[in-house]
Design a protein around this motif. Structure first.
Motif, PDB file in Angstrom:
ATOM      1  N   GLU A   1      73.603  35.219  38.068  1.00 28.35           N
ATOM      2  CA  GLU A   1      74.242  33.979  38.498  1.00 28.35           C
ATOM      3  C   GLU A   1      74.425  33.009  37.331  1.00 28.35           C
ATOM      4  O   GLU A   1      73.436  32.625  36.693  1.00 28.35           O
ATOM      5  CB  GLU A   1      73.321  33.279  39.507  1.00 28.35           C
ATOM      6  N   ALA A   2      75.636  32.583  37.125  1.00 28.84           N
ATOM      7  CA  ALA A   2      75.912  31.668  36.021  1.00 28.84           C
ATOM      8  C   ALA A   2      75.024  30.425  36.064  1.00 28.84           C
ATOM      9  O   ALA A   2      74.451  30.027  35.050  1.00 28.84           O
ATOM     10  CB  ALA A   2      77.384  31.248  36.055  1.00 28.84           C
ATOM     11  N   MET A   3      74.917  29.838  37.243  1.00 26.54           N
ATOM     12  CA  MET A   3      74.210  28.560  37.338  1.00 26.54           C
ATOM     13  C   MET A   3      72.705  28.705  37.092  1.00 26.54           C
ATOM     14  O   MET A   3      72.027  27.723  36.808  1.00 26.54           O
ATOM     15  CB  MET A   3      74.483  27.876  38.682  1.00 26.54           C
ATOM     16  N   ASP A   4      72.183  29.933  37.207  1.00 25.20           N
ATOM     17  CA  ASP A   4      70.769  30.162  36.864  1.00 25.20           C
ATOM     18  C   ASP A   4      70.611  30.416  35.375  1.00 25.20           C
ATOM     19  O   ASP A   4      69.688  29.921  34.731  1.00 25.20           O
ATOM     20  CB  ASP A   4      70.226  31.421  37.575  1.00 25.20           C
ATOM     21  N   ILE A   5      71.538  31.239  34.869  1.00 26.32           N
ATOM     22  CA  ILE A   5      71.364  31.747  33.506  1.00 26.32           C
ATOM     23  C   ILE A   5      71.671  30.695  32.437  1.00 26.32           C
ATOM     24  O   ILE A   5      70.943  30.576  31.454  1.00 26.32           O
ATOM     25  CB  ILE A   5      72.262  32.987  33.297  1.00 26.32           C
ATOM     26  N   ILE A   6      72.739  29.937  32.655  1.00 22.01           N
ATOM     27  CA  ILE A   6      73.181  29.022  31.587  1.00 22.01           C
ATOM     28  C   ILE A   6      72.107  27.993  31.211  1.00 22.01           C
ATOM     29  O   ILE A   6      71.810  27.812  30.030  1.00 22.01           O
ATOM     30  CB  ILE A   6      74.529  28.345  31.945  1.00 22.01           C
TER      31      ILE A   6
END
Ligand SMILES: Cc1cc2nc3c(=O)[nH]c(=O)nc-3n(C[C@H](O)[C@H](O)[C@H](O)COP(=O)(O)OP(=O)(O)OC[C@H]3O[C@@H](n4cnc5c(N)ncnc54)[C@H](O)[C@@H]3O)c2cc1C
Ligand SMILES: Nc1ncnc2c1ncn2[C@@H]1O[C@H](COP(=O)(O)O)[C@@H](O)[C@H]1O
Lengths: 324, 247
Positions: free
Chosen positions: A304-309
């Motif tokens: 998930e982008a919002m977790d990883i970034i």
């Protein structure tokens, strides 16, 4: 002689122009000759002398209040005058918005063959052969220029810039310019100040439709800020007005070749890759293991982008702190 | 106002790129040719809009190429335009292409010459500015917005790190990109009408090419992606630093 057109922003030469001077110096060395840079408009002697650190022996400087705004006709006359004065066999500039308006004009004026978007030095062993990107990065072509005078538009960020020793002499170059050369009026200039222009950025953080909406871009901006990177996006993102159009990269947008391209929530359609596949290192962050972009990537992160970034931003922050 | 729209034909964006004869010839086998997207979506549609609004009296489409370029010109005529011109010459050198177009245009009294930002095959982006020089006209590159009012043209165009608004009088050469117009799809009426529109073939002027492609090369294939756990962003940062050496 090799003549190279240099660009500055308020008296400071752009890094890509230092690259162009260095490139021109290498070509001159291959040909057993020297380099003269051509500078236009308000720029100080010291900055011009410092072009010697990149291999220029001489700088020809043309000033005229009317030249403070860019104008392809006037610039063309200046570059042509410099080339004629120096009996230049090769004229170098950049494959950017300025160079792409001036160099073809110079080439047409001098009946010189041109390579636009060069990524190599010329191979002189059999003609004058230069490598360039074609088919939007899907291949390279080796192009031979057969005319006496040759024009090269260097793709920015093709060679690392190394600062050496040396100082260039500065000479005034008088060019007869007429009102017709300035018949384009510049009404308004809008430049994003303080930010890194995408075309020149060495690091780029880019988002696609997988970011879900403009309200989530703050995570990418935070990462970009931590890295000192510029931001880019895929076409649907610009089309939906989540991001400004000048950030759109790909076949129909900008072509960039940064050292690092981090693609978040971008599927990796061939038309997107066309604009970024010249990047030296590609990191892809996507929640779909089948996303085609992974095939073009050096490093991949699944999730998930919002977790990883935010985690990546944190890791960059820690790394930067450990470096100090 | 008479408008000339420069059209290049290019392989479809999804075409597989391959070369034959020891990487010296582009293999067109199985390749579908299309109108260069910048020409089709932006400059051609802009020209048609100007005609529809009454600002333009004629829209001519021009290509430099051999007979193979004709189907693409018919497709362009299906979108609109009054006539098409094909200059019967090889199109591999940008100077040659620009000089052929300029040679034809110089006696035709065009007020506005529109071309695309670049051809998506050879990615030069040079033809427009060369035409401008050869016709001694102004050139405004990377336009994202074009307005014509009487004899005056206002263009918003991309520059390094931003945009600039320029005003000049006709005639002018403009290279178009995204924003100039919205892409259109040809309709049945247009396709029918295109069949009877003139497609003039003009012999090539005596102009020599100043460059030629010697060979091609495919980019090195990627080593294969290295997957990193989403919980270990420290490792990614380390690799970017010590292995890729980009941060
Ligand atoms: C002639 C032509 C020219 C074109 N020119 C361009 C161009 O210049 N530039 C361009 O970009 N496109 C261009 N396109 C469009 C292109 O084909 C693609 O449609 C586009 O690039 C897709 O954008 P995207 O990857 O952002 O969106 P999508 O294809 O929708 O992909 C979104 C990705 O995000 C991932 N994702 C979703 N949610 C998450 C999440 N929460 N976390 C992580 N990942 C997530 C998905 O798995 C998917 O891979 C062009 C198309 C044509 C036909
Ligand atoms: N063979 C051609 N015939 C007519 N116009 C062309 C041709 N090649 C390029 N152009 C025009 O010039 C623009 C820039 O192309 P290029 O300089 O080849 O990248 C294209 O978008 C076209 O408008």
């Amino acid at each position: 002689m090799v003549v190279v057109l240099v660009e500055h922003s308020q008296g400071v030469f752009k890094k890509k122009s230092l690259e162009a001077v260095q490139y021109a110096a290498h070509v001159a060395q291959q040909m057993g000759t020297g380099v003269t840079a051509v500078a236009v408009g308000k720029v100080g002697d010291e900055a011009m002398q410092a072009l010697g650190q990149y291999g220029a022996q001489k700088v020809l400087h043309t000033t005229d209040a009317r030249l403070d705004d860019f104008n392809s006709r006037a610039y063309t006359k200046v570059v042509t005058a410099a080339a004629q004065k120096e009996s230049a066999k090769v004229i170098v500039g950049l494959h950017d918005t300025t160079g792409r308006a001036v160099l073809p004009r110079v080439a047409a004026r001098m009946q010189a063959g041109m390579v636009a978007g060069a990524v190599s030095y010329p191979d002189l062993s059999n003609g004058f052969v230069i490598k360039k990107n074609v088919f939007s990065g899907k291949a390279f072509a080796f192009v031979n220029i057969s005319s006496d005078v040759k024009v090269i538009g260097l793709m920015p960020n093709s060679f690392p810039v190394v600062t050496g020793e040396g100082s260039a002499t500065v000479e005034k170059l008088e060019v007869a310019l007429t009102d017709a050369d300035f018949s384009v009026q510049v009404k308004e200039v809008n430049k994003a100040t303080g930010e890194i222009p995408l075309s020149e950025a060495e690091l780029v953080v880019s988002g696609g439709r997988g970011m879900k909406g403009p309200e989530n871009w703050y995570v990418l901006e935070a990462l970009a800020k931590e890295l000192g990177a510029a931001t880019a996006c895929s076409r649907p993102v610009a089309d939906s007005h989540w991001r400004p159009h000048n950030e759109h990269v790909g076949q129909t947008g900008g072509t960039i070749r940064p050292n690092l391209y981090i693609a978040v929530g971008i599927s990796g359609a061939i038309q997107h890759l066309a604009g970024v596949n010249g990047s030296k290192t590609i990191v892809v962050i996507n929640k779909d293991p089948e996303a085609p972009f992974f095939k073009a990537a050096d490093y991949g992160v699944l999730g998930e982008a919002m977790d990883i970034i935010p985690k990546l931003t944190e890791a960059v922050k820690k790394f930067k702190a450990s470096q100090n | 106002m008479k408008i000339l729209v420069c059209i290049s034909q290019v392989p479809d964006t999804t075409s597989k790129i391959a070369f034959s004869d020891n990487n010296t010839i582009f293999s067109s086998q199985g390749v579908t040719y299309i109108i260069n997207p910048y020409d089709e979506w932006y400059s051609l549609v802009k020209a048609l809009e100007l005609k529809e609004s009454g600002a333009a009296t004629a829209v001519h489409l021009i290509t430099v190429g051999k007979a193979e370029a004709e189907p693409v010109m018919r497709k362009a005529l299906a979108l609109g335009g009054d006539e098409a011109i094909r200059i019967d010459a090889d199109s591999s050198d940008t100077y040659l292409v620009a000089a052929q177009i300029a040679d034809y245009a110089k006696t035709q009294g065009y007020d506005l010459v529109l071309c695309g930002k670049e051809s998506i095959d050879y990615n030069n982006g040079s033809v427009g500015a060369m035409i401008a020089e050869l016709l001694d006209m102004n050139f405004l590159g990377f336009a994202g917005k074009v307005d014509v009012a009487g004899n005056s043209v206002t263009v918003v165009r991309e520059i390094d790190g931003g945009e600039e608004t320029n005003v000049c009088s006709l005639p002018v050469v403009i290279s178009c990109q995204k924003g100039v117009a919205e892409p259109r799809i040809p309709n049945m009426r247009g396709i029918m009408a295109a069949r009877t529109k003139p497609l003039k073939v003009v012999p090539a002027a005596a102009i020599s090419a100043l460059s030629n492609i010697v060979s091609y090369e495919m980019p090195p294939t990627k080593q294969g992606v290295k997957m990193i756990s989403a919980d270990n962003m420290e490792e990614l940062v380390q690799l970017l630093h010590s292995e890729a050496k980009v941060i």
